[in-house]
Structure formats: structure tokens, C-alpha cells
Scaffold this motif. Structure first.
Motif, PDB file in Angstrom:
ATOM      1  N   HIS A 330       1.106  -1.146  -0.053  1.00 55.95           N
ATOM      2  CA  HIS A 330      -0.385   0.618  -0.138  1.00 55.95           C
ATOM      3  C   HIS A 330       0.883   1.273  -0.206  1.00 55.95           C
ATOM      4  O   HIS A 330       0.110   2.474  -0.255  1.00 55.95           O
ATOM      5  CB  HIS A 330      -0.999  -0.153   1.246  1.00 55.95           C
ATOM      6  CG  HIS A 330      -0.338  -0.067   2.944  1.00 55.95           C
ATOM      7  ND1 HIS A 330      -0.136  -1.229   3.521  1.00 55.95           N
ATOM      8  CD2 HIS A 330       0.014   1.319   3.088  1.00 55.95           C
ATOM      9  CE1 HIS A 330       0.723  -0.919   4.071  1.00 55.95           C
ATOM     10  NE2 HIS A 330       0.524   0.612   4.759  1.00 55.95           N
ATOM     11  N   TYR A 331       2.245   1.385  -0.014  1.00 55.39           N
ATOM     12  CA  TYR A 331       3.816   2.264   0.084  1.00 55.39           C
ATOM     13  C   TYR A 331       3.102   3.294  -1.100  1.00 55.39           C
ATOM     14  O   TYR A 331       2.934   4.111  -1.213  1.00 55.39           O
ATOM     15  CB  TYR A 331       4.276   2.072   0.314  1.00 55.39           C
ATOM     16  CG  TYR A 331       4.806   1.827   1.727  1.00 55.39           C
ATOM     17  CD1 TYR A 331       3.553   1.501   2.663  1.00 55.39           C
ATOM     18  CD2 TYR A 331       5.430   1.263   2.422  1.00 55.39           C
ATOM     19  CE1 TYR A 331       3.976   1.584   4.209  1.00 55.39           C
ATOM     20  CE2 TYR A 331       5.975   1.071   3.585  1.00 55.39           C
ATOM     21  CZ  TYR A 331       5.197   1.231   4.684  1.00 55.39           C
ATOM     22  OH  TYR A 331       5.245   0.844   5.925  1.00 55.39           O
ATOM     23  N   VAL A 332       2.880   2.395  -2.404  1.00 56.03           N
ATOM     24  CA  VAL A 332       2.560   3.090  -4.035  1.00 56.03           C
ATOM     25  C   VAL A 332       1.057   2.829  -4.059  1.00 56.03           C
ATOM     26  O   VAL A 332       0.423   3.357  -5.302  1.00 56.03           O
ATOM     27  CB  VAL A 332       2.867   2.321  -4.893  1.00 56.03           C
ATOM     28  CG1 VAL A 332       4.953   2.364  -4.202  1.00 56.03           C
ATOM     29  CG2 VAL A 332       2.962   1.099  -5.177  1.00 56.03           C
ATOM     30  N   LEU A 333      -0.474   2.842  -3.030  1.00 56.04           N
ATOM     31  CA  LEU A 333      -1.431   3.526  -3.501  1.00 56.04           C
ATOM     32  C   LEU A 333      -1.206   4.620  -4.496  1.00 56.04           C
ATOM     33  O   LEU A 333      -2.541   4.981  -4.964  1.00 56.04           O
ATOM     34  CB  LEU A 333      -2.349   3.298  -2.545  1.00 56.04           C
ATOM     35  CG  LEU A 333      -3.774   3.319  -2.580  1.00 56.04           C
ATOM     36  CD1 LEU A 333      -4.168   1.699  -3.632  1.00 56.04           C
ATOM     37  CD2 LEU A 333      -4.477   3.141  -1.204  1.00 56.04           C
ATOM     38  N   PRO A 334      -0.933   6.208  -3.759  1.00 55.67           N
ATOM     39  CA  PRO A 334      -1.275   7.282  -3.802  1.00 55.67           C
ATOM     40  C   PRO A 334      -1.006   7.286  -5.675  1.00 55.67           C
ATOM     41  O   PRO A 334      -0.865   8.298  -5.901  1.00 55.67           O
ATOM     42  CB  PRO A 334      -0.660   8.084  -3.304  1.00 55.67           C
ATOM     43  CG  PRO A 334      -0.093   7.321  -2.166  1.00 55.67           C
ATOM     44  CD  PRO A 334      -0.083   5.858  -2.147  1.00 55.67           C
ATOM     45  N   THR A 335      -0.892   6.757  -5.934  1.00 54.84           N
ATOM     46  CA  THR A 335      -0.104   6.500  -7.909  1.00 54.84           C
ATOM     47  C   THR A 335      -0.855   5.596  -8.409  1.00 54.84           C
ATOM     48  O   THR A 335      -0.834   6.052 -10.014  1.00 54.84           O
ATOM     49  CB  THR A 335       1.487   5.812  -7.717  1.00 54.84           C
ATOM     50  OG1 THR A 335       1.435   4.677  -7.517  1.00 54.84           O
ATOM     51  CG2 THR A 335       2.344   6.262  -7.786  1.00 54.84           C
ATOM     52  N   TYR A 336      -1.630   5.312  -7.768  1.00 57.27           N
ATOM     53  CA  TYR A 336      -2.976   3.914  -8.766  1.00 57.27           C
ATOM     54  C   TYR A 336      -3.934   4.847  -9.043  1.00 57.27           C
ATOM     55  O   TYR A 336      -3.743   4.545 -10.549  1.00 57.27           O
ATOM     56  CB  TYR A 336      -3.339   2.915  -7.782  1.00 57.27           C
ATOM     57  CG  TYR A 336      -2.694   1.753  -7.891  1.00 57.27           C
ATOM     58  CD1 TYR A 336      -1.177   1.927  -7.256  1.00 57.27           C
ATOM     59  CD2 TYR A 336      -2.785   0.447  -6.907  1.00 57.27           C
ATOM     60  CE1 TYR A 336      -0.787   0.757  -7.051  1.00 57.27           C
ATOM     61  CE2 TYR A 336      -2.515  -0.889  -6.687  1.00 57.27           C
ATOM     62  CZ  TYR A 336      -0.896  -0.656  -6.613  1.00 57.27           C
ATOM     63  OH  TYR A 336       0.062  -1.804  -6.780  1.00 57.27           O
ATOM     64  N   PRO A 337      -4.521   6.418  -8.811  1.00 58.07           N
ATOM     65  CA  PRO A 337      -5.538   7.009  -9.403  1.00 58.07           C
ATOM     66  C   PRO A 337      -4.253   7.327 -11.349  1.00 58.07           C
ATOM     67  O   PRO A 337      -5.265   7.250 -11.651  1.00 58.07           O
ATOM     68  CB  PRO A 337      -5.550   7.817  -8.567  1.00 58.07           C
ATOM     69  CG  PRO A 337      -5.375   7.218  -7.438  1.00 58.07           C
ATOM     70  CD  PRO A 337      -4.269   6.277  -7.156  1.00 58.07           C
ATOM     71  N   ALA A 338      -2.771   8.095 -10.755  1.00 56.75           N
ATOM     72  CA  ALA A 338      -2.992   8.133 -11.523  1.00 56.75           C
ATOM     73  C   ALA A 338      -2.087   7.156 -12.913  1.00 56.75           C
ATOM     74  O   ALA A 338      -2.308   7.842 -13.819  1.00 56.75           O
ATOM     75  CB  ALA A 338      -0.891   8.863 -11.507  1.00 56.75           C
ATOM     76  N   ILE A 339      -1.909   5.845 -12.377  1.00 51.96           N
ATOM     77  CA  ILE A 339      -1.719   5.467 -13.041  1.00 51.96           C
ATOM     78  C   ILE A 339      -3.557   4.370 -14.078  1.00 51.96           C
ATOM     79  O   ILE A 339      -3.228   4.032 -15.065  1.00 51.96           O
ATOM     80  CB  ILE A 339      -1.013   3.760 -12.483  1.00 51.96           C
ATOM     81  CG1 ILE A 339       0.258   4.195 -12.040  1.00 51.96           C
ATOM     82  CG2 ILE A 339      -0.869   2.907 -13.393  1.00 51.96           C
ATOM     83  CD1 ILE A 339       1.059   3.651 -11.095  1.00 51.96           C
ATOM     84  N   ALA A 340      -4.489   4.311 -12.992  1.00 53.07           N
ATOM     85  CA  ALA A 340      -5.268   3.924 -13.636  1.00 53.07           C
ATOM     86  C   ALA A 340      -6.299   5.231 -14.527  1.00 53.07           C
ATOM     87  O   ALA A 340      -6.357   5.260 -16.214  1.00 53.07           O
ATOM     88  CB  ALA A 340      -6.688   4.162 -12.594  1.00 53.07           C
ATOM     89  N   ILE A 341      -5.748   6.514 -14.948  1.00 49.02           N
ATOM     90  CA  ILE A 341      -5.719   7.746 -15.188  1.00 49.02           C
ATOM     91  C   ILE A 341      -4.853   7.390 -16.797  1.00 49.02           C
ATOM     92  O   ILE A 341      -5.256   7.727 -17.642  1.00 49.02           O
ATOM     93  CB  ILE A 341      -5.611   9.370 -14.709  1.00 49.02           C
ATOM     94  CG1 ILE A 341      -6.652   8.908 -13.933  1.00 49.02           C
ATOM     95  CG2 ILE A 341      -6.179  10.091 -15.841  1.00 49.02           C
ATOM     96  CD1 ILE A 341      -6.351  10.324 -12.948  1.00 49.02           C
ATOM     97  N   LEU A 342      -3.981   7.353 -16.516  1.00 52.77           N
ATOM     98  CA  LEU A 342      -3.065   7.222 -17.488  1.00 52.77           C
ATOM     99  C   LEU A 342      -2.970   6.368 -18.864  1.00 52.77           C
ATOM    100  O   LEU A 342      -3.237   6.175 -20.175  1.00 52.77           O
ATOM    101  CB  LEU A 342      -1.927   6.980 -17.169  1.00 52.77           C
ATOM    102  CG  LEU A 342      -0.251   7.193 -18.199  1.00 52.77           C
ATOM    103  CD1 LEU A 342      -0.008   8.549 -19.362  1.00 52.77           C
ATOM    104  CD2 LEU A 342       1.012   6.822 -17.637  1.00 52.77           C
ATOM    105  N   SER A 343      -3.546   4.949 -17.620  1.00 54.55           N
ATOM    106  CA  SER A 343      -3.812   3.201 -18.696  1.00 54.55           C
ATOM    107  C   SER A 343      -5.310   4.099 -19.403  1.00 54.55           C
ATOM    108  O   SER A 343      -5.081   3.464 -21.110  1.00 54.55           O
ATOM    109  CB  SER A 343      -3.651   3.049 -17.894  1.00 54.55           C
ATOM    110  OG  SER A 343      -2.786   1.785 -17.003  1.00 54.55           O
ATOM    111  N   ALA A 344      -6.513   4.625 -18.927  1.00 56.54           N
ATOM    112  CA  ALA A 344      -7.317   5.175 -19.406  1.00 56.54           C
ATOM    113  C   ALA A 344      -7.300   6.321 -20.189  1.00 56.54           C
ATOM    114  O   ALA A 344      -8.172   5.312 -21.765  1.00 56.54           O
ATOM    115  CB  ALA A 344      -8.305   4.805 -18.019  1.00 56.54           C
TER     116      ALA A 344
END
Length: 567
Positions: A330-344
Motif C-alpha cells: 500500500h505504500y505506492v497506493l497514491p500512484t494508482y489513480p494516476a496509473i489508472a488515468i494514464l492507462s484509461a
């Protein structure tokens, strides 16, 4: 680039409401029936419960020991949630999980808003779906810990950054309200987990300034006075806890907890760099393959503003947490929204067939191998429920098999669609598979795994056989915080000798929970009283925190009034 038109794009409020409802419903199953997850969750719960009992909202404690790891923000949120539903005197689990549920739902909605602003409406919806479907988000949203709330504070700050970016591209001024929103979110993050929130929140605009050789975005946030807003949120409590603890909180939280995680792996979580990349396959599944597939396109478009901004969000945070010694998913959880936006966002630009993959043969081979691992991970996740029930409980569950049977064809369909390069369709198929998977795991499988839920069974044993109303319970072998929370904090985690001494001193109202491995030491410590010690029942199972099989008996010195046969 993020121009005036794109910066002004937004999803209709009806769509945002539907996204929020979908996330809320997806995160809801299992939170009432699942006991506390050792070890962190019940520590937060117990500290929050004690805060309500003592009305001490400054000095956070776990039993009689100070819990000086992070500020009091999460404990305040959990205490307010419990009090709001009128259950401050009950050790019921689900109210403590309300902040995580609401925060993660809000995080999904904000991801949709930001994705639409950066790449358009379809990308916003896709980003929200990828985020809410990911394994780590599904888990964190169901736990009464700090990470979902921290993620929301990070996203509020990033939303303010997106608004400032849109203002910059439109050549208009950024309102002071945007800067207030940014620094207010930073202050809330500081109250939740201290300086950790500064890594994604400050590194993003500063990295943008370094890459662009232009600090205009940073200046739009009014740093000259903005930091005072963040300080105003966190400083009053800092002064109070500094006085109450005589400075001990800062020595432990900063010197021991925060800096200790950087220098060495705490609680056996020291791992080499690359850990988060390896875990990402499962933690962000099913979005992990689609994130990998857009990497070549992201590199080629790295100079476009939306991609540059998202990379400046992702890369610094990821590098920091790959570099520190202590690592947890969970330490890198704050990057997941950015990764989701970039992918989508990049997938939405390609149409039905994805044509922007790797251009070299080695790149295509690596991505193909990753697709195989991704498909295998999906099959393992689908089969995990029935296999766990059979392995741990020797239970053949038809509902679990039916749900697994619904997930596996969808994973297979997604793999076939990946083979045909129809990545948008594959993402949709796999996200539906993930939703079915979570419903099955959290409503059918997890509540039936009795052998791993030792704490609720031990509490039930104590309640059924305690010798008097105010029995003092000693737990010699099982020292997990879930037991402390569920038993109301009224348990001493001690050694066999301590439990035996207490039993000799107060034989009428003392009970001890002792594992079979420590029974001999306990009986020897009882000495002449050992013949009077009787087992009132035994709870057997697996302590999943350390992997030890246990058979824990409840001992008293009373004359046995029940069948002593273990059950």
C-alpha cells in the motif's frame, strides 16, 4: 495538451453519482461479517475505541502504551464514525471501517473527474473503473486503516493541481481558493500520516517545474503563504501532543517510525528495490496489464502535458518507496489513480484495436509474457476462494464454485480480447470479473474461513466460560491485536509465569488462554495450584499473521462445571 477546452471537460453529475454508487456498492460486501485483519487494523480500532472511552483525543494509546506512530487524524475519523452510528460502547467492527469506505468512494469519483479533465469523459469513466476494480483498492477500502483516507487527501491535492494546470494553459489566473484546497488537503494528509503526504503532493509540482524548467505551476499554489494553511491544520494538535508526551511523540514518530522505515526494514518488511513492480501485477490487477501495455505510448507522448503531469506524479513517489528499506504494497497506493488515468486515457485514444504497443520484437515478447502472467494471476484469484475453503476448512462450497465459474470465463474472454488487441473490451471484461471475484470472496469465502479467525472464537469461549463478570483474562500464546479489540481491551498479553502468578493471586476471577506448546511452562509456573487448573474448552486454528497452527485452551482454577473435552 491540456488546453482550455480539455481543462473544462467534466463528467455530468449524474454520471459521477453513478460512479460513486457503483464504487460504494462494490466496496460494501464483507465489511460487516469480516473480523478485524491483524495486525494493523485492530490497532487502529482499539486506539480509537479507547479514545472514545477516555475522551482523550490528544494522546493516542493502545491499552496502556502510547501509540506514537502518526498523528491523531485517523483515530478522530474512526471515533466520529462510531459515535455517529451510536455504537461507541460496542466492539463492533464495521463502524470503524466507515471512513475507509467513504474515502475510497470519494477517491474513485475524484479519479473520474481528473481523468475526464485530462483525457475526456470516456477516459474518466475508464480510470474510475480500473481503480475501483484493483485488488489493493478492494482490500484497503474494507479495512479500518489510514491508507484510504490518505489516498483521498492526496487526490484532493492533485485535483487542485489539475485545476491550476488548466488555468495555466488557458492563460488565466488561478484563484486563491485552488491554493487553499491544495494546502488544506496537504494539512489533512499531515494529520493522517505525517510527512508521507508531502511526497506525492509536493514532488508532483516540483518535478513538473524541473522538467519544464518553469516554476509557474508551483507559484500558482501560493507557497509563500500556502504552507501556513497546512500548518494551521496540523500545528494545534502537534503542540498539544508535544506538551502531553514531553516531546516523546516526535522522537518515536519521526526518529523511530518514519526514519526507521527508510533506513531498515521494520517488522520483517525489509525488501530490495523492485518489490513494488513485482507486486503490481497482483495489487493493480486487472489494470496491471493495461498499464504495462500503454508504457511505450506514454514514453512516446511524454512531452504532452497530461502524460507529463501524470509521470511527474507517479515516478518520484514510486522511486522513493522502491528506495526505502521497508516495503508494503500500500505504500505506492497514491500512484494508482494516476496509473489508472494514464492507462484509461491512452487506451481511450486508440479506438477498439490497440495499435500503439511496443515497436520492437523484444518489447512485444516481454509484453506477451506479462499477458501470460496476468492471465495466470486472474485464474489463481478466481480459484482462490474454493481452494482456500477446501484447504483450510475441508469445505466444499457450491456458491464459491459458482462464483469462480463465473469469473474464469470472463478472464478467458479478456485474454482472448488481449490476443486480438481489443484492449478496451479486455479491460471491461476483466473488471467485471474482478467485481464478481470480490463479491464471492467477501460474502461467501472469507466469513467461512473459521480456522483463521481465532480472535472471535476465543472471545466467544471466554464469554461462555468466564468464572465471574469482571474476569481478568491473560493471553499467553495469542497476542494479536484483534483479540485485544474484540474482548474490549480487557486482556493482558503476558508470559506463562505472569498468567500463573495472577491466577494464584486471584483464583476466582482470573482466566488464561494458553496454547498447547506453552501448557507445560504454564503448569510448572502454577506449581502447587496446577492440579486445580482445568481447561474450559479449546480453540484450534491457524494464526495467519505468523503462520503458526495453534490449539489454545481457556484455563481457570475453578471446579470444572462443563465438559472438559476440547472442541
Amino acid at each position: 495538451m491540456l488546453g482550455p477546452a480539455r481543462g473544462a471537460r467534466s463528467l455530468p453529475w449524474r454520471v459521477l453519482v453513478l460512479i460513486g454508487l457503483a464504487a460504494f456498492v462494490l466496496f460494501l460486501p464483507g465489511r460487516m461479517t469480516t473480523p478485524p485483519f491483524d495486525r494493523d487494523e485492530p490497532r487502529y480500532m482499539e486506539a480509537s475505541a479507547q479514545m472514545l472511552e477516555t475522551h482523550n483525543y490528544i494522546d493516542v494509546r493502545f491499552q496502556d502504551k502510547p501509540r506514537y506512530l502518526q498523528p491523531a487524524g485517523i483515530y478522530w475519523l474512526e471515533s466520529m464514525a462510531v459515535k455517529a452510528v451510536g455504537m461507541e460502547y460496542a466492539r463492533t467492527v464495521w463502524p470503524y471501517r466507515i471512513p475507509s469506505l467513504l474515502a475510497m468512494t470519494g477517491a474513485v469519483v475524484l479519479t473520474a473527474i481528473m481523468g475526464a479533465s485530462l483525457f475526456g469523459a470516456m477516459a474518466g469513466v475508464g480510470a474510475a473503473v480500473l481503480l475501483m476494480a484493483s485488488v489493493l483498492v478492494a482490500a484497503e477500502s474494507r479495512m479500518g486503516t489510514i491508507d484510504s483516507c490518505l489516498l483521498l487527501s492526496v487526490l484532493v491535492a492533485q485535483y487542485a493541481l489539475v485545476r491550476a494546470l488548466a488555468d495555466r494553459e488557458a492563460a488565466r489566473g488561478t484563484p486563491a481558493g485552488t491554493a487553499l484546497l491544495f494546502w488544506g488537503a496537504v494539512g489533512c494528509g499531515l494529520m493522517l500520516k505525517g510527512p508521507v503526504v508531502l511526497i506525492p503532493s509536493l514532488a508532483t509540482p516540483l518535478a513538473m517545474g524541473w522538467v519544464e524548467r518553469n516554476l509557474d505551476l508551483w507559484r500558482r499554489l501560493r507557497p509563500a503563504w500556502g504552507w501556513l494553511v497546512a500548518a494551521a491544520v496540523v500545528l494545534p494538535w502537534c503542540v498539544a501532543i508535544g506538551v502531553v508526551s514531553h516531546g516523546e511523540f516526535f522522537r518515536r514518530a519521526v526518529g523511530g517510525n518514519f526514519l526507521g522505515k527508510v533506513a531498515s526494514g521494520q517488522e520483517a518488511h525489509g525488501l530490495p528495490p523492485g518489490y513494488h513492480l513485482l507486486v503490481f501485477l497482483i495489487a493493480f490487477w486487472p489494470g496491471s496489464y493495461f498499464a504495462a501495455s500503454v508504457l511505450p505510448q506514454a514514453w512516446r507522448e511524454r512531452r504532452t502535458l497530461p502524460v507529463r503531469y501524470l509521470l511527474c506524479w507517479i515516478v518520484p513517489h514510486w522511486v522513493v518507496f522502491e528506495s526505502i528499506a521497508t516495503k508494503l504494497p500500500h505504500y505506492v497506493l497514491p500512484t494508482y489513480p494516476a496509473i489508472a488515468i494514464l492507462s484509461a486515457g491512452l487506451l481511450a485514444q486508440s479506438g477498439v484495436v490497440w495499435r500503439n504497443g511496443p515497436q520492437t520484437r523484444w518489447g512485444r515478447l516481454l509484453l506477451g509474457a506479462y499477458a501470460v502472467l496476468w492471465g495466470f494471476a486472474g485464474c489463481v484469484l478466481a480459484a482462490a476462494g474454493p481452494l482456500l475453503l477446501w484447504t483450510l476448512e475441508r469445505q466444499f462450497s457450491v456458491p464459491a464454485l459458482v462464483l469462480a465459474g463465473g469469473v474464469l470465463p470472463l478472464v478467458g474472454l479478456a485474454v482472448w480480447q488481449i490476443w486480438r488487441a481489443e484492449l478496451c473490451y479486455a479491460a471491461l471484461s476483466s473488471c467485471v470479473a474482478a467485481a464478481l471475484l470480490y463479491v464471492g470472496l467477501f460474502t461467501v469465502v472469507v466469513p467461512q474461513l473459521r480456522s483463521i479467525w481465532l480472535a472471535p472464537r476465543l472471545v466467544a469461549l471466554v464469554q461462555a466460560h468466564k468464572p465471574c463478570a469482571q474476569t481478568q483474562v491473560y493471553s499467553v500464546s495469542f497476542t494479536e491485536p484483534s483479540l485485544v479489540f474484540l474482548i474490549g481491551g480487557k486482556v493482558v498479553l503476558g508470559s506463562p509465569a505472569q498468567a500463573a502468578q495472577a491466577m494464584r493471586d486471584h483464583p476466582a476471577c482470573t482466566a488464561a488462554l494458553v496454547d498447547v506448546r506453552e501448557r507445560k511452562a504454564f503448569m510448572e509456573a502454577l506449581g502447587a495450584e496446577a492440579p486445580k487448573a482445568f481447561s474450559r474448552g479449546t480453540v484450534a486454528g491457524l494464526n495467519y499473521s505468523n503462520g503458526h497452527a495453534m490449539a489454545i485452551s481457556l484455563y481457570t482454577l475453578d471446579t470444572p462445571a462443563v465438559d472438559k473435552t476440547p472442541h
